[in-house]
Design a protein around this motif. Structure first.
Motif, PDB file in Angstrom:
ATOM      1  N   GLY A  55      -8.350  69.920 -10.288  1.00  0.00           N
ATOM      2  CA  GLY A  55      -9.515  69.975 -11.167  1.00  0.00           C
ATOM      3  C   GLY A  55     -10.763  69.444 -10.465  1.00  0.00           C
ATOM      4  N   HIS A  56     -11.770  69.059 -11.254  1.00  0.00           N
ATOM      5  CA  HIS A  56     -13.000  68.499 -10.695  1.00  0.00           C
ATOM      6  C   HIS A  56     -12.823  67.000 -10.465  1.00  0.00           C
ATOM      7  N   ASP A  57     -13.081  66.577  -9.264  1.00  0.00           N
ATOM      8  CA  ASP A  57     -12.861  65.175  -8.886  1.00  0.00           C
ATOM      9  C   ASP A  57     -13.847  64.833  -7.772  1.00  0.00           C
ATOM     10  N   LYS A  58     -14.912  64.124  -8.115  1.00  0.00           N
ATOM     11  CA  LYS A  58     -15.964  63.827  -7.140  1.00  0.00           C
ATOM     12  C   LYS A  58     -15.449  62.979  -5.978  1.00  0.00           C
ATOM     13  N   ASN A  59     -14.676  61.937  -6.269  1.00  0.00           N
ATOM     14  CA  ASN A  59     -14.182  61.062  -5.201  1.00  0.00           C
ATOM     15  C   ASN A  59     -13.299  61.826  -4.226  1.00  0.00           C
ATOM     16  N   LEU A  60     -12.421  62.658  -4.758  1.00  0.00           N
ATOM     17  CA  LEU A  60     -11.541  63.441  -3.903  1.00  0.00           C
ATOM     18  C   LEU A  60     -12.342  64.456  -3.093  1.00  0.00           C
ATOM     19  N   ALA A  61     -13.302  65.109  -3.743  1.00  0.00           N
ATOM     20  CA  ALA A  61     -14.131  66.088  -3.043  1.00  0.00           C
ATOM     21  C   ALA A  61     -14.905  65.435  -1.901  1.00  0.00           C
ATOM     22  N   THR A  62     -15.451  64.260  -2.151  1.00  0.00           N
ATOM     23  CA  THR A  62     -16.210  63.547  -1.123  1.00  0.00           C
ATOM     24  C   THR A  62     -15.327  63.200   0.070  1.00  0.00           C
ATOM     25  N   ALA A  63     -14.124  62.726  -0.215  1.00  0.00           N
ATOM     26  CA  ALA A  63     -13.191  62.369   0.856  1.00  0.00           C
ATOM     27  C   ALA A  63     -12.783  63.601   1.653  1.00  0.00           C
ATOM     28  N   THR A  77     -15.607  71.922  -1.786  1.00  0.00           N
ATOM     29  CA  THR A  77     -16.609  72.699  -2.525  1.00  0.00           C
ATOM     30  C   THR A  77     -16.049  73.236  -3.834  1.00  0.00           C
ATOM     31  N   MET A  78     -14.741  73.370  -3.907  1.00  0.00           N
ATOM     32  CA  MET A  78     -14.092  73.869  -5.121  1.00  0.00           C
ATOM     33  C   MET A  78     -13.823  72.754  -6.126  1.00  0.00           C
ATOM     34  N   ILE A  79     -13.608  71.542  -5.622  1.00  0.00           N
ATOM     35  CA  ILE A  79     -13.216  70.415  -6.461  1.00  0.00           C
ATOM     36  C   ILE A  79     -14.410  69.589  -6.939  1.00  0.00           C
ATOM     37  N   ALA A  80     -15.495  69.582  -6.183  1.00  0.00           N
ATOM     38  CA  ALA A  80     -16.658  68.767  -6.553  1.00  0.00           C
ATOM     39  C   ALA A  80     -17.249  69.220  -7.884  1.00  0.00           C
ATOM     40  N   PRO A  81     -17.487  68.307  -8.829  1.00  0.00           N
ATOM     41  CA  PRO A  81     -18.151  68.672 -10.089  1.00  0.00           C
ATOM     42  C   PRO A  81     -19.628  68.965  -9.797  1.00  0.00           C
ATOM     43  N   PRO A  82     -20.109  70.170 -10.044  1.00  0.00           N
ATOM     44  CA  PRO A  82     -21.500  70.506  -9.711  1.00  0.00           C
ATOM     45  C   PRO A  82     -22.514  69.542 -10.304  1.00  0.00           C
ATOM     46  N   GLU A  83     -22.241  69.050 -11.516  1.00  0.00           N
ATOM     47  CA  GLU A  83     -23.204  68.153 -12.170  1.00  0.00           C
ATOM     48  C   GLU A  83     -23.320  66.809 -11.467  1.00  0.00           C
ATOM     49  N   SER A  88     -29.861  64.201  -3.068  1.00  0.00           N
ATOM     50  CA  SER A  88     -29.451  63.322  -1.980  1.00  0.00           C
ATOM     51  C   SER A  88     -28.049  63.668  -1.482  1.00  0.00           C
ATOM     52  N   THR A  89     -27.136  63.883  -2.411  1.00  0.00           N
ATOM     53  CA  THR A  89     -25.764  64.214  -2.037  1.00  0.00           C
ATOM     54  C   THR A  89     -25.702  65.582  -1.363  1.00  0.00           C
ATOM     55  N   ALA A  90     -26.463  66.535  -1.886  1.00  0.00           N
ATOM     56  CA  ALA A  90     -26.485  67.879  -1.302  1.00  0.00           C
ATOM     57  C   ALA A  90     -26.967  67.836   0.141  1.00  0.00           C
ATOM     58  N   LYS A  91     -27.976  67.008   0.403  1.00  0.00           N
ATOM     59  CA  LYS A  91     -28.484  66.881   1.769  1.00  0.00           C
ATOM     60  C   LYS A  91     -27.441  66.251   2.694  1.00  0.00           C
ATOM     61  N   GLU A  92     -26.704  65.291   2.168  1.00  0.00           N
ATOM     62  CA  GLU A  92     -25.641  64.665   2.964  1.00  0.00           C
ATOM     63  C   GLU A  92     -24.561  65.681   3.296  1.00  0.00           C
ATOM     64  N   TRP A  93     -24.163  66.441   2.311  1.00  0.00           N
ATOM     65  CA  TRP A  93     -23.123  67.444   2.527  1.00  0.00           C
ATOM     66  C   TRP A  93     -23.588  68.532   3.499  1.00  0.00           C
ATOM     67  N   CYS A 115     -27.743  71.479 -10.434  1.00  0.00           N
ATOM     68  CA  CYS A 115     -29.015  71.488 -11.157  1.00  0.00           C
ATOM     69  C   CYS A 115     -30.202  71.760 -10.231  1.00  0.00           C
ATOM     70  N   GLU A 116     -30.143  71.186  -9.030  1.00  0.00           N
ATOM     71  CA  GLU A 116     -31.259  71.303  -8.085  1.00  0.00           C
ATOM     72  C   GLU A 116     -31.010  72.398  -7.049  1.00  0.00           C
ATOM     73  N   GLY A 117     -30.198  73.395  -7.399  1.00  0.00           N
ATOM     74  CA  GLY A 117     -29.827  74.437  -6.441  1.00  0.00           C
ATOM     75  C   GLY A 117     -31.005  75.166  -5.828  1.00  0.00           C
ATOM     76  N   LYS A 118     -31.943  75.599  -6.674  1.00  0.00           N
ATOM     77  CA  LYS A 118     -33.103  76.325  -6.151  1.00  0.00           C
ATOM     78  C   LYS A 118     -33.957  75.427  -5.261  1.00  0.00           C
TER      79      LYS A 118
END
Length: 207
Positions: A55-63, A77-83, A88-93, A115-118
């Motif tokens: 499912g969606h799991d930010k900590n797991l996606a980050t790791a 990219t599949m597990i990270a919750p888009p919200e 800042s996180t998008a730039k890091e990734w 949210c900040e995709g564009k």
């Protein structure tokens, strides 16, 4: 979720790769210039099945994103919750995008949904990093397909950059830009006319 649980999940996921590894596909990817430190050659369809289990799991996606393994990054990219992905996180990734494949799947699975995709995509167009620009065009194409591309300032910035990129010497960038322009031309009659005029100006017969 604590760090130990996340580490155990990452370990379990990496162990599962051995069940689905495809050496022929991995070699073919490498021959085509898809350079990853570690690549098990697992198809995207199988990775989607693995992602469903978590499912969606930010900590797991980050790791997973911090790993040097192709399959880990794609799963992230599949597990990270888009919200949960802010600018800042998008730039890091973005610093972890190491192949055209990853640029494309990141755009489709994640960046086009945040949210900040564009905003981030337009920012990435103003760079000399081709992989980021490829990711940006795919992100914008996906956003356009959802009917969310009507801000004139964003459109003007997009058109400013795409004039050059549809003629790029980089095949991946040129293809991403052209596909994006085709999608842009479908968003309205006015945008279709704008795209047609641009193509005529550079003798590009795609519309």
């Amino acid at each position: 979720m604590d760090d130990n649980q996340t580490r155990e999940k990452v370990k379990k996921i990496k162990q599962s790769f051995r069940l689905f590894m495809n050496g022929i596909t991995s070699t073919s990817m490498r021959d085509k210039g898809m350079e990853y430190k570690i690549n098990w050659g697992i198809p995207l369809t199988q990775l989607r099945e693995i992602a469903k289990k978590y499912g969606h799991d930010k900590n797991l996606a980050t790791a997973l994103w911090q790993s040097e393994v192709r399959e880990c990054k794609i799963l992230a990219t599949m597990i990270a919750p888009p919200e949960s992905i802010d600018l800042s996180t998008a730039k890091e990734w973005a610093e972890g995008i190491c192949s055209q494949e990853l640029a494309e799947v990141s755009a489709f699975n994640l960046f086009s949904k945040i949210c900040e995709g564009k905003t981030i995509a337009i920012e990435w167009l103003d760079t000399d990093k081709n992989l980021l620009k490829i990711c940006a065009y795919h992100t914008l194409s996906r956003i356009m397909s959802k009917g969310d591309f009507d801000n004139q300032n964003v459109i003007n910035e997009y058109l400013h950059h795409i004039k050059e990129d549809i003629l790029s010497d980089n095949h991946g960038l040129r293809k991403a830009a052209i596909n994006s322009l085709l999608r842009f031309s479908m968003t309205s009659e006015q945008n279709n006319k704008t795209a047609e005029d641009m193509c005529k100006a550079v003798n590009l017969d795609i519309l």
